[in-house]
Design a protein around this motif. Structure first.
Motif, short mmCIF file in Angstrom:
data_model
loop_
_atom_site.label_atom_id
_atom_site.label_comp_id
_atom_site.label_asym_id
_atom_site.label_seq_id
_atom_site.Cartn_x
_atom_site.Cartn_y
_atom_site.Cartn_z
N LEU A 168 1.24 -5.18 9.59
CA LEU A 168 2.21 -4.65 8.65
C LEU A 168 2.15 -3.12 8.66
N ASP A 169 3.28 -2.48 8.37
CA ASP A 169 3.23 -1.03 8.24
C ASP A 169 2.79 -0.66 6.82
N ASP A 170 2.47 0.61 6.62
CA ASP A 170 1.91 1.05 5.34
C ASP A 170 2.82 0.73 4.17
N GLU A 171 4.13 0.91 4.34
CA GLU A 171 5.06 0.68 3.23
C GLU A 171 5.13 -0.78 2.83
N GLN A 172 4.92 -1.68 3.77
CA GLN A 172 4.90 -3.10 3.41
C GLN A 172 3.68 -3.43 2.56
N TRP A 173 2.53 -2.83 2.86
CA TRP A 173 1.34 -3.03 2.03
C TRP A 173 1.56 -2.46 0.63
N ILE A 174 2.15 -1.27 0.56
CA ILE A 174 2.43 -0.66 -0.75
C ILE A 174 3.40 -1.54 -1.55
N ALA A 177 3.69 -4.70 -1.33
CA ALA A 177 2.96 -5.88 -1.80
C ALA A 177 2.23 -5.59 -3.11
N LEU A 178 1.68 -4.40 -3.23
CA LEU A 178 1.02 -4.00 -4.49
C LEU A 178 2.02 -4.03 -5.65
N GLU A 179 3.20 -3.52 -5.41
CA GLU A 179 4.21 -3.46 -6.46
C GLU A 179 4.67 -4.85 -6.86
N GLU A 180 4.80 -5.75 -5.89
CA GLU A 180 5.13 -7.15 -6.21
C GLU A 180 4.06 -7.79 -7.08
N ILE A 181 2.81 -7.56 -6.71
CA ILE A 181 1.69 -8.14 -7.47
C ILE A 181 1.68 -7.62 -8.90
N LYS A 182 1.91 -6.32 -9.05
CA LYS A 182 1.95 -5.74 -10.39
C LYS A 182 3.07 -6.36 -11.22
N ASN A 183 4.24 -6.52 -10.64
CA ASN A 183 5.39 -7.09 -11.37
C ASN A 183 5.16 -8.55 -11.73
N TRP A 184 4.43 -9.26 -10.89
CA TRP A 184 4.20 -10.69 -11.12
C TRP A 184 3.01 -10.95 -12.02
N LEU A 185 1.89 -10.29 -11.75
CA LEU A 185 0.63 -10.64 -12.40
C LEU A 185 0.13 -9.61 -13.40
N THR A 239 -2.03 -6.63 -14.59
CA THR A 239 -3.28 -6.02 -14.14
C THR A 239 -4.11 -7.03 -13.36
N GLN A 240 -4.16 -6.84 -12.06
CA GLN A 240 -4.84 -7.78 -11.17
C GLN A 240 -5.65 -6.98 -10.15
N GLU A 241 -6.93 -7.30 -10.02
CA GLU A 241 -7.78 -6.56 -9.08
C GLU A 241 -7.41 -6.88 -7.64
N ILE A 242 -7.45 -5.85 -6.81
CA ILE A 242 -7.20 -5.96 -5.38
C ILE A 242 -8.47 -5.57 -4.64
N GLU A 243 -8.83 -6.34 -3.63
CA GLU A 243 -9.96 -5.96 -2.78
C GLU A 243 -9.44 -5.63 -1.39
N ILE A 244 -9.80 -4.46 -0.88
CA ILE A 244 -9.39 -4.02 0.45
C ILE A 244 -10.49 -4.38 1.43
N ASN A 245 -10.14 -5.17 2.45
CA ASN A 245 -11.10 -5.74 3.38
C ASN A 245 -10.71 -5.49 4.83
N GLU A 280 -4.56 5.06 -4.03
CA GLU A 280 -3.71 5.94 -4.84
C GLU A 280 -2.63 5.15 -5.57
N ARG A 281 -1.99 4.21 -4.86
CA ARG A 281 -0.91 3.44 -5.49
C ARG A 281 -1.47 2.47 -6.54
N CYS A 282 -2.65 1.91 -6.29
CA CYS A 282 -3.29 1.07 -7.31
C CYS A 282 -3.57 1.88 -8.57
N ASP A 283 -4.02 3.11 -8.37
CA ASP A 283 -4.28 4.01 -9.50
C ASP A 283 -3.00 4.22 -10.30
#
Length: 341
Positions: free
Chosen positions: A55-61, A63-71, A73-79, A95-98
């Motif tokens: 995935l490119d960087d914007e697709q990952w970003i 995904a964070l926004e989708e998770i925020k809208n759906w769930l 405050t949800q912890e994300i682990e970068i692996n 930065e975007r999680c912040d």
């Protein structure tokens, strides 16, 4: 008991029995790369060089926004692999999680973590940095990691992180995977964690990451501890219940029993399919690291994938899974014997 815990128990039970999709992930892993610069004995991910397009960087970003809208405050682990091989993306995600008020943790082998990288990470709120530390002996730690000099790099990285986390709430979490080679090192790692105000998680050995699963793999494993080692080094740890060790007491007991008799966990139900959402470098979504693809975030929204027919089918399939990885983390439902030594 918290209302959220009761709700989670009931939704997991409904999903497990009726193949519904009321549950929500409690653990979300962004596996941003499968490249790795180490050659750990307990992992085969470094052997695979045939990767799909990431995935490119914007697709990952996104995904964070989708998770925020759906769930919310949800912890994300970068692996990974080793996520700092994509350092720029790691910093963007933190930065975007912040900005989205999403707690975020980074799982790294530290070999690429110098003072400048630590500064870049600590520009933003970071809940925790998770680092493997298998021994205070370079010979043992580096043998398990497959590359010379890793322990010294890890200790140096820990110094930078400790230096820069002052005044912040960031926790540094050490993970000690117990094998035949390092189980005698438990007390020295516990002492190091205590002296340096670090959290310590005891990790049970599982089948090699990224290798096809084999039943009864422990019998042929060069890393599986002897029973005498388990009783001599692990049992006292279970009985002592040291505050620096962050595993719940009942889970330490489970790990001890697992090492004594791996088959003792075969009949337990695994909760990974109701708790976990793993997104791989190419966008494939899974409910279990060893499970089957249930969708791709480049093609569908994350919420749609979680509630999809493919996800429901995977939950049904995983109900009968007997793989040993159910011992990892909080993927097992507590039983009465978990509270009795």
């Amino acid at each position: 008991m918290k209302l959220s815990s009761v709700t989670r128990y009931l939704t997991n039970a409904l999903d497990g029995r009726f193949s519904t999709s009321f549950s929500r992930p409690r653990y979300i892993s962004f596996v941003i790369t499968k490249n790795c610069n180490l050659k750990c004995l307990h992992c085969d991910i470094w052997k695979n060089k045939n990767f799909d397009k990431d995935l490119d960087d914007e697709q990952w970003i996104g995904a964070l926004e989708e998770i925020k809208n759906w769930l919310g405050t949800q912890e994300i682990e970068i692996n990974g692999g080793e996520p700092l091989l994509r350092k720029e993306l790691v910093v963007k995600l933190i930065e975007r999680c912040d900005q989205l008020n999403l707690p975020v943790s980074l799982n790294t082998n530290t070999t690429l973590l110098d003072r400048q990288v630590a500064r870049d990470l600590f520009k933003y709120n970071l809940k925790s940095v998770k680092i493997s530390l298998y021994s205070m002996s370079s010979a043992i730690h580096d043998e398990l990691r497959g590359v010379a000099g890793v322990l010294e790099k890890t200790k140096q990285a820990l110094f930078y992180l400790d230096e820069l986390r002052q005044g912040k709430s960031t926790r540094i979490e050490l993970g000690m995977l117990l094998t035949r080679l390092n189980i005698s090192e438990i007390e020295s790692v516990v002492s190091y964690a205590r002296q340096n105000d670090l959290d310590l998680i005891i990790q049970p050995l599982d089948f090699n990451v990224d290798e096809s699963y084999r039943d009864n793999w422990q019998a042929g494993s060069n890393l599986w501890p002897e029973k005498e080692q388990i009783q001599k080094y692990l049992k006292p740890l279970v009985l002592k219940n040291d505050a620096v060790i962050k595993n719940p007491a009942y889970y330490l007991k489970q790990i001890w029993r697992y090492y004594l008799n791996p088959a003792s966990f075969e009949k337990r139900k695994c909760l990974a399919a109701f708790n976990n959402l793993i997104i791989e470098p190419n966008g494939d979504a899974k409910l279990c690291f060893r499970g089957q693809k249930v969708g791709n975030i480049g093609e569908k929204k994350i919420k749609e994938i979680w509630q999809s027919k493919e996800a429901r089918q995977e939950r049904q399939r995983l109900k009968f899974c007997q793989k040993s990885c159910k011992i990892i983390g909080c993927n097992m439902r507590k039983q009465l014997k978990d509270f009795i030594l």
